[in-house]
Design a protein around this motif. Structure first.
Motif, mmCIF file in Angstrom:
data_model
loop_
_atom_site.group_PDB
_atom_site.id
_atom_site.type_symbol
_atom_site.label_atom_id
_atom_site.label_comp_id
_atom_site.label_asym_id
_atom_site.label_seq_id
_atom_site.Cartn_x
_atom_site.Cartn_y
_atom_site.Cartn_z
ATOM 1 N N TRP A 14 0.861 -1.184 0.000
ATOM 2 C CA TRP A 14 0.000 0.000 0.000
ATOM 3 C C TRP A 14 0.893 1.228 0.000
ATOM 4 N N ALA A 31 -9.056 2.260 -1.042
ATOM 5 C CA ALA A 31 -9.416 3.308 -2.004
ATOM 6 C C ALA A 31 -9.297 4.707 -1.412
ATOM 7 N N ASP A 32 -9.299 4.807 -0.076
ATOM 8 C CA ASP A 32 -9.162 6.102 0.594
ATOM 9 C C ASP A 32 -7.720 6.427 0.956
ATOM 10 N N ASP A 33 -6.792 5.583 0.553
ATOM 11 C CA ASP A 33 -5.373 5.877 0.761
ATOM 12 C C ASP A 33 -5.055 7.188 0.036
ATOM 13 N N TRP A 36 -2.864 7.015 -3.195
ATOM 14 C CA TRP A 36 -3.179 5.949 -4.143
ATOM 15 C C TRP A 36 -2.639 6.219 -5.544
ATOM 16 N N ALA A 37 -2.627 7.485 -5.973
ATOM 17 C CA ALA A 37 -2.229 7.794 -7.347
ATOM 18 C C ALA A 37 -0.771 7.434 -7.638
ATOM 19 N N SER A 43 -7.562 4.841 -11.021
ATOM 20 C CA SER A 43 -8.639 5.306 -10.144
ATOM 21 C C SER A 43 -8.435 4.700 -8.761
ATOM 22 N N PRO A 44 -9.081 5.286 -7.734
ATOM 23 C CA PRO A 44 -9.009 4.660 -6.408
ATOM 24 C C PRO A 44 -9.550 3.233 -6.402
ATOM 25 N N GLU A 45 -10.557 2.978 -7.244
ATOM 26 C CA GLU A 45 -11.139 1.640 -7.293
ATOM 27 C C GLU A 45 -10.154 0.619 -7.864
ATOM 28 N N TYR A 47 -6.935 0.916 -7.721
ATOM 29 C CA TYR A 47 -5.935 0.764 -6.664
ATOM 30 C C TYR A 47 -6.434 -0.190 -5.588
ATOM 31 N N GLU A 48 -7.688 -0.035 -5.188
ATOM 32 C CA GLU A 48 -8.283 -0.923 -4.175
ATOM 33 C C GLU A 48 -8.149 -2.382 -4.616
ATOM 34 N N SER A 51 -4.191 -3.344 -4.799
ATOM 35 C CA SER A 51 -3.337 -3.180 -3.615
ATOM 36 C C SER A 51 -3.289 -4.431 -2.744
#
Length: 208
Positions: A14, A31-33, A36-37, A43-45, A47-48, A51
């Motif tokens: 992460w 997704a709230d990390d 994340w970018a 997208s955060p999704e 990444y979720e 990760s």
């Protein structure tokens, strides 16, 4: 056995390594990390999704930074591994991998490192490999981060062996906690067998 420690940079799977305990216990979504970018995800999704599956990519990033001074974005590495057959993504989202043999071939072809998928890879061989200048990605149960006295099985997660001594193996754990189980985490030899599946990938530069 003499002690050997390779000064390998650490990467979590992460981007915010300090958030790992909260992500694992569900109080924070990956997704709230806020970082994340940096992963290379679109997208955060995305990444979720990735990760939770990036332990092998984190280990590869550590090795690449140690030897070549580069640290590619982990999701970009994962997409390359997907194309190389080291991951297989199913229509329902399931992901098979990291598959060691095609991954080792990818590391050789893409990054110019010697990479050997070893099954078995006896724990007794690790000190000599490390002393010879190698690093080893090891298949362990993720509860190695707390030295769980009763893990349910071995394997399922990848860590990077970076050092060894008479009493313990030193690992960089991509899903370790920031209280001491992330970088240069100590795993006594007597505990390793509870977690270690006896297989892994040995990495190193080719001889000059």
């Amino acid at each position: 056995m003499k002690s050997i420690i390779h000064q390998v940079p650490y990467h979590s799977q992460w981007e915010s390594a300090d958030l790992v305990p909260d992500i694992l216990d569900g109080t924070v979504l990956a997704a709230d990390d806020p970082l994340w970018a940096r992963s290379g995800a679109a997208s955060p999704e995305e990444y979720e999704y990735w990760s939770w599956r990036l332990c092998g990519m984190a280990c590869l990033r550590m090795a690449l930074e140690f030897w070549w001074g580069v640290s590619p974005a982990p999701v970009a590495l994962a997409e390359e591994c997907l194309a190389a057959g080291a991951y297989v993504r199913h229509p329902d989202g399931r992901l098979d991998g990291l598959i060691h043999v095609p991954f080792a071939a990818y590391v050789h072809e893409r990054w110019g490192l010697a990479a050997e998928a070893r099954s078995p890879l006896p724990a007794e061989e690790l000190p000599a490999l490390l002393e010879a200048g190698r690093l080893a990605m090891l298949s362990v149960h993720p509860s190695i981060r707390t030295l769980d006295p009763q893990p349910p099985h071995t394997g399922g997660h990848l860590v990077l062996a970076v050092g060894a001594g008479p009493e313990e193996l030193l690992i960089h754990n991509p899903s370790g906690f920031p209280d001491g189980s992330q970088s240069f985490a100590r795993v006594p030899w007597g505990d390793l067998g509870r977690f270690y599946a006896g297989r892994g990938i040995v990495l190193g530069p080719y001889p000059a």
